[in-house]
Design a protein around this motif. Structure first.
Motif, PDB file in Angstrom:
ATOM      1  N   ARG A 116      39.351  34.696  38.824  1.00 57.18           N
ATOM      2  CA  ARG A 116      38.606  34.405  37.599  1.00 57.18           C
ATOM      3  C   ARG A 116      39.611  33.929  36.563  1.00 57.18           C
ATOM      4  N   ARG A 117      39.207  32.961  35.785  1.00 54.66           N
ATOM      5  CA  ARG A 117      40.113  32.447  34.754  1.00 54.66           C
ATOM      6  C   ARG A 117      40.325  33.443  33.625  1.00 54.66           C
ATOM      7  N   ILE A 118      39.407  34.388  33.465  1.00 57.07           N
ATOM      8  CA  ILE A 118      39.558  35.383  32.402  1.00 57.07           C
ATOM      9  C   ILE A 118      40.401  36.569  32.860  1.00 57.07           C
ATOM     10  N   HIS A 119      40.648  36.670  34.166  1.00 55.73           N
ATOM     11  CA  HIS A 119      41.437  37.778  34.680  1.00 55.73           C
ATOM     12  C   HIS A 119      42.722  37.243  35.294  1.00 55.73           C
ATOM     13  N   LYS A 120      43.801  37.390  34.575  1.00 53.79           N
ATOM     14  CA  LYS A 120      45.111  36.971  35.045  1.00 53.79           C
ATOM     15  C   LYS A 120      46.074  38.151  34.928  1.00 53.79           C
ATOM     16  N   PRO A 121      46.939  38.357  35.899  1.00 49.65           N
ATOM     17  CA  PRO A 121      47.078  37.534  37.087  1.00 49.65           C
ATOM     18  C   PRO A 121      45.957  37.762  38.083  1.00 49.65           C
ATOM     19  N   THR A 122      45.715  36.774  38.931  1.00 50.04           N
ATOM     20  CA  THR A 122      44.801  36.953  40.042  1.00 50.04           C
ATOM     21  C   THR A 122      45.506  37.772  41.129  1.00 50.04           C
ATOM     22  N   PRO A 156      51.492  48.975  42.304  1.00 50.03           N
ATOM     23  CA  PRO A 156      51.815  47.754  41.557  1.00 50.03           C
ATOM     24  C   PRO A 156      50.640  46.802  41.382  1.00 50.03           C
ATOM     25  N   LEU A 157      49.532  47.049  42.098  1.00 52.98           N
ATOM     26  CA  LEU A 157      48.380  46.145  42.017  1.00 52.98           C
ATOM     27  C   LEU A 157      47.113  46.829  41.526  1.00 52.98           C
ATOM     28  N   THR A 158      47.218  48.069  41.076  1.00 52.06           N
ATOM     29  CA  THR A 158      46.020  48.803  40.650  1.00 52.06           C
ATOM     30  C   THR A 158      45.257  48.072  39.555  1.00 52.06           C
ATOM     31  N   ASP A 159      45.963  47.552  38.566  1.00 51.84           N
ATOM     32  CA  ASP A 159      45.283  46.874  37.464  1.00 51.84           C
ATOM     33  C   ASP A 159      44.542  45.627  37.931  1.00 51.84           C
ATOM     34  N   VAL A 160      45.130  44.921  38.897  1.00 52.44           N
ATOM     35  CA  VAL A 160      44.491  43.704  39.405  1.00 52.44           C
ATOM     36  C   VAL A 160      43.264  44.058  40.233  1.00 52.44           C
ATOM     37  N   PHE A 161      43.385  45.059  41.088  1.00 51.04           N
ATOM     38  CA  PHE A 161      42.228  45.482  41.867  1.00 51.04           C
ATOM     39  C   PHE A 161      41.112  45.977  40.949  1.00 51.04           C
TER      40      PHE A 161
END
Length: 250
Positions: A116-122, A156-161
């Motif tokens: 999503r363009r509103i959620h970075k990083p992908t 390290p990826l919790t926020d992205v998930f």
């Protein structure tokens, strides 16, 4: 009018061959890769909902699930770390690297992730840029397993998930969600007999081996997974009447 003939999924195909552009990038420009993703992942989810894929919009692929829409991007999940591990890549030699890229770049070494363009990083971006993951799919999936099964875990990826929780929820919740995600994307061969994620290399002292012998073992561990997944994809296609070539039984 007859529907257009579906081209077979070729589990041995090097997607660089039909990539286009000044700097060809298979995940962005290979029509054969996009067609393979559509053939493989346009199916019923573990939650019994249907994931419907099309390529008619501005994004790489558009997924519709029970009225919800997601944009998806293709991603290579086998890597020799170009630009990040040049010294050890040079040490193992160009023939080893070319063999890895050739076989690691088949459909067994590819994945789709939401964007999503509103959620970075992908997910793609975070996997590649966060040094505590270093583009390793084994570490990515270990983090995803913890996200599904341990709500208190910080990876390290919790926020992205969390940003893409609505996508990952489509495969279920908790342990069932984790297993559903693995089964849906035919990733079972990255798990050992106990269900733990197989590590392709040690995580100390560095996530990317700097010794040529260890780096070569790391590349081979990835290729072993890719080969096994390619065969699993081939078998799944046979069982589900999806045209396929390139497997042991072809």
């Amino acid at each position: 009018m007859q529907p257009p003939k579906q081209e077979p999924v070729d589990v041995s195909y090097d997607y660089r061959k039909d990539s286009t552009g000044e700097a060809p990038h298979a995940d962005a420009s290979s029509p054969s890769l996009k067609a393979a993703h559509r053939a493989l992942w346009n199916k019923e989810l573990p939650t019994k909902k249907l994931l419907s894929l099309n390529a008619s919009g501005p994004d790489y692929l558009n997924a519709t699930i029970d009225g919800l829409e997601f944009a998806l991007a293709s991603d290579a999940i086998a890597t020799s770390h170009p630009g990040r591990a040049e010294e050890v890549r040079n040490d193992v030699g160009p023939d080893v690297i070319e063999d890895f890229v050739r076989h690691g770049g088949t459909i067994g070494g590819r994945m789709v992730w939401p964007l999503r363009r509103i959620h970075k990083p992908t997910v793609n971006q975070a996997r590649g840029t966060r040094v505590t993951i270093s583009d390793r799919i084994d570490l990515t999936l270990e983090a995803l397993k913890l996200w599904y099964t341990d709500s208190n875990a910080e990876t390290p990826l919790t926020d992205v998930f969390n940003d893409y929780a609505d996508w990952f929820a489509q495969f279920g919740v908790g342990k069932e969600g984790w297993e559903g995600f693995i089964d849906f994307f035919l990733l079972q061969d990255i798990l050992d007999g106990s269900g733990s994620v197989r590590m392709f290399a040690n995580t100390t002292p560095t996530l990317i081996p700097t010794d040529a012998v260890e780096f070569a073992k790391y590349l081979e561990a990835q290729l072993s997974f890719v080969r096994a997944r390619n065969q699993r994809i081939f078998d799944w296609c046979i069982d589900n009447d999806v045209p396929v070539v390139g497997g042991k039984a072809s």
